[in-house]
Design a protein around this motif. Structure first.
Motif, mmCIF file in Angstrom:
data_model
loop_
_atom_site.group_PDB
_atom_site.id
_atom_site.type_symbol
_atom_site.label_atom_id
_atom_site.label_comp_id
_atom_site.label_asym_id
_atom_site.label_seq_id
_atom_site.Cartn_x
_atom_site.Cartn_y
_atom_site.Cartn_z
ATOM 1 N N TRP A 49 0.810 -1.218 0.000
ATOM 2 C CA TRP A 49 0.000 0.000 0.000
ATOM 3 C C TRP A 49 0.844 1.270 0.000
ATOM 4 N N ARG A 50 1.997 1.246 0.689
ATOM 5 C CA ARG A 50 2.812 2.465 0.756
ATOM 6 C C ARG A 50 3.423 2.793 -0.595
ATOM 7 N N ILE A 51 3.801 1.751 -1.355
ATOM 8 C CA ILE A 51 4.322 1.968 -2.707
ATOM 9 C C ILE A 51 3.225 2.545 -3.595
ATOM 10 N N VAL A 52 2.048 1.959 -3.522
ATOM 11 C CA VAL A 52 0.915 2.443 -4.321
ATOM 12 C C VAL A 52 0.607 3.896 -3.982
ATOM 13 N N GLU A 53 0.572 4.200 -2.694
ATOM 14 C CA GLU A 53 0.288 5.578 -2.271
ATOM 15 C C GLU A 53 1.320 6.551 -2.817
ATOM 16 N N GLU A 54 2.582 6.160 -2.775
ATOM 17 C CA GLU A 54 3.644 7.051 -3.258
ATOM 18 C C GLU A 54 3.530 7.288 -4.758
ATOM 19 N N ILE A 55 3.226 6.249 -5.502
ATOM 20 C CA ILE A 55 3.039 6.390 -6.945
ATOM 21 C C ILE A 55 1.879 7.335 -7.240
ATOM 22 N N ILE A 56 0.783 7.167 -6.517
ATOM 23 C CA ILE A 56 -0.402 7.998 -6.735
ATOM 24 C C ILE A 56 -0.107 9.456 -6.403
ATOM 25 N N THR A 57 0.466 9.713 -5.236
ATOM 26 C CA THR A 57 0.695 11.101 -4.821
ATOM 27 C C THR A 57 1.726 11.795 -5.716
ATOM 28 N N GLN A 58 2.777 11.075 -6.093
ATOM 29 C CA GLN A 58 3.786 11.697 -6.944
ATOM 30 C C GLN A 58 3.236 12.040 -8.324
ATOM 31 N N ASN A 59 2.412 11.142 -8.882
ATOM 32 C CA ASN A 59 1.851 11.411 -10.199
ATOM 33 C C ASN A 59 0.816 12.523 -10.156
ATOM 34 N N LEU A 60 0.019 12.566 -9.102
ATOM 35 C CA LEU A 60 -0.929 13.667 -8.972
ATOM 36 C C LEU A 60 -0.206 15.003 -8.845
ATOM 37 N N GLU A 61 0.852 15.013 -8.051
ATOM 38 C CA GLU A 61 1.603 16.259 -7.857
ATOM 39 C C GLU A 61 2.305 16.695 -9.149
ATOM 40 N N LYS A 62 2.969 15.749 -9.813
ATOM 41 C CA LYS A 62 3.775 16.086 -10.997
ATOM 42 C C LYS A 62 2.905 16.389 -12.216
ATOM 43 N N HIS A 63 1.861 15.590 -12.429
ATOM 44 C CA HIS A 63 1.079 15.672 -13.661
ATOM 45 C C HIS A 63 -0.355 16.148 -13.401
ATOM 46 N N HIS A 64 -0.527 17.025 -12.415
ATOM 47 C CA HIS A 64 -1.870 17.445 -12.015
ATOM 48 C C HIS A 64 -2.698 17.981 -13.188
ATOM 49 N N ALA A 65 -2.056 18.743 -14.073
ATOM 50 C CA ALA A 65 -2.803 19.345 -15.182
ATOM 51 C C ALA A 65 -3.380 18.274 -16.105
ATOM 52 N N LYS A 66 -2.662 17.184 -16.279
ATOM 53 C CA LYS A 66 -3.135 16.088 -17.121
ATOM 54 C C LYS A 66 -4.433 15.497 -16.588
ATOM 55 N N PHE A 67 -4.610 15.599 -15.261
ATOM 56 C CA PHE A 67 -5.787 15.019 -14.630
ATOM 57 C C PHE A 67 -6.850 16.077 -14.296
ATOM 58 N N GLY A 68 -6.704 17.255 -14.901
ATOM 59 C CA GLY A 68 -7.715 18.298 -14.766
ATOM 60 C C GLY A 68 -7.613 19.130 -13.508
ATOM 61 N N LEU A 69 -6.487 19.035 -12.796
ATOM 62 C CA LEU A 69 -6.304 19.773 -11.546
ATOM 63 C C LEU A 69 -5.455 21.014 -11.754
ATOM 64 N N LYS A 70 -5.753 22.050 -10.962
ATOM 65 C CA LYS A 70 -4.908 23.245 -10.973
ATOM 66 C C LYS A 70 -3.586 22.958 -10.258
ATOM 67 N N LYS A 71 -3.676 22.194 -9.172
ATOM 68 C CA LYS A 71 -2.483 21.751 -8.449
ATOM 69 C C LYS A 71 -2.888 20.653 -7.483
ATOM 70 N N ALA A 72 -1.883 19.907 -7.032
ATOM 71 C CA ALA A 72 -2.091 18.849 -6.040
ATOM 72 C C ALA A 72 -0.891 18.878 -5.101
ATOM 73 N N ILE A 73 -1.162 18.960 -3.803
ATOM 74 C CA ILE A 73 -0.107 19.132 -2.809
ATOM 75 C C ILE A 73 -0.192 18.000 -1.792
ATOM 76 N N PRO A 74 0.895 17.233 -1.621
ATOM 77 C CA PRO A 74 0.862 16.169 -0.616
ATOM 78 C C PRO A 74 0.884 16.740 0.789
ATOM 79 N N SER A 75 0.275 16.014 1.717
ATOM 80 C CA SER A 75 0.339 16.420 3.119
ATOM 81 C C SER A 75 1.774 16.378 3.599
ATOM 82 N N ASP A 76 2.135 17.327 4.463
ATOM 83 C CA ASP A 76 3.493 17.347 5.010
ATOM 84 C C ASP A 76 3.581 16.605 6.343
#
Length: 208
Positions: A49-76
């Motif tokens: 699950w931790r690997i899956v979560e990291e893949i999801i959060t990194q792709n959302l953050e890096k490629h947010h525009a591709k997924f229709g988002l203005k931005k995506a910020i991981p929790s600190d």
């Protein structure tokens, strides 16, 4: 937040995460040489699950525009009730708590988040929190693939239950299936949530 607004953003998040699932593809964990007997006991969601979560959060953050988002910020924070803050418009974050499940797995009453953290989160009652569950397959070639994602508003959980143990988690058996959703606004949800917290506290005190 009204139930209708929560629905509109749920649908938007669902669309974005569906696109993300299609983009990720197979995730290589090892080879059959390294795992001569396959997955065995490792074929469980918590294994990867931790690997899956990291893949999801990194792709959302890096490629947010591709997924229709203005931005995506991981929790600190590692103990936050959310993993990502996703924005479709400035100043209105949608918070997602990322979870994994195995395709075809049993239905259990699972932890959503700690009640204490949720109470702090909902100090601003306009905040929208969603559970995003990613369903994974364990493949014979030692890859995992994400079958689908389900976005479920926390305010719509059918069985609002706080475990009275010291962990004090909000738990649900129905957050992976939208057919069980009870469409509520935050204004309708929060009194039920605080009532469940009070019941759990009474139970906890009664066992001491």
């Amino acid at each position: 937040m009204t139930a209708e607004l929560i629905r509109q953003y749920r649908d938007a998040l669902q669309n974005s995460l569906d696109h993300l699932v299609n983009e990720i593809g197979p995730i290589k964990i090892g080879s059959r040489k390294q795992f001569p007997y396959g997955w065995r006991k490792a074929a469980k969601g918590r294994t990867v699950w931790r690997i899956v979560e990291e893949i999801i959060t990194q792709n959302l953050e890096k490629h947010h525009a591709k997924f229709g988002l203005k931005k995506a910020i991981p929790s600190d924070s590692e103990v936050s009730v959310y993993d990502m803050a996703c924005y479709y418009e400035p100043g209105l974050p949608l918070y997602i708590n990322i979870k994994s499940a195995v395709v075809g797995g049993r239905k259990n009453k699972d932890d959503i988040s700690k009640a204490e953290g949720l109470m702090q989160f909902y100090n601003d009652p306009t905040r929208m929190l969603y559970v995003a569950t990613f369903f994974i397959n364990f493949n014979a070639n030692m890859t995992i693939t994400i079958d689908k994602a389900i976005v479920f508003p926390v305010a719509w959980i059918k069985d609002i239950y706080i475990n009275p143990s010291n962990n004090g988690n909000l738990q649900s058996a129905y957050y992976k299936d939208l057919s069980y959703a009870v469409e509520r606004s935050n204004e309708e949800f929060l009194p039920l949530f605080y009532e469940a917290v009070a019941v759990a506290e009474k139970k906890r005190m009664g066992t001491n």
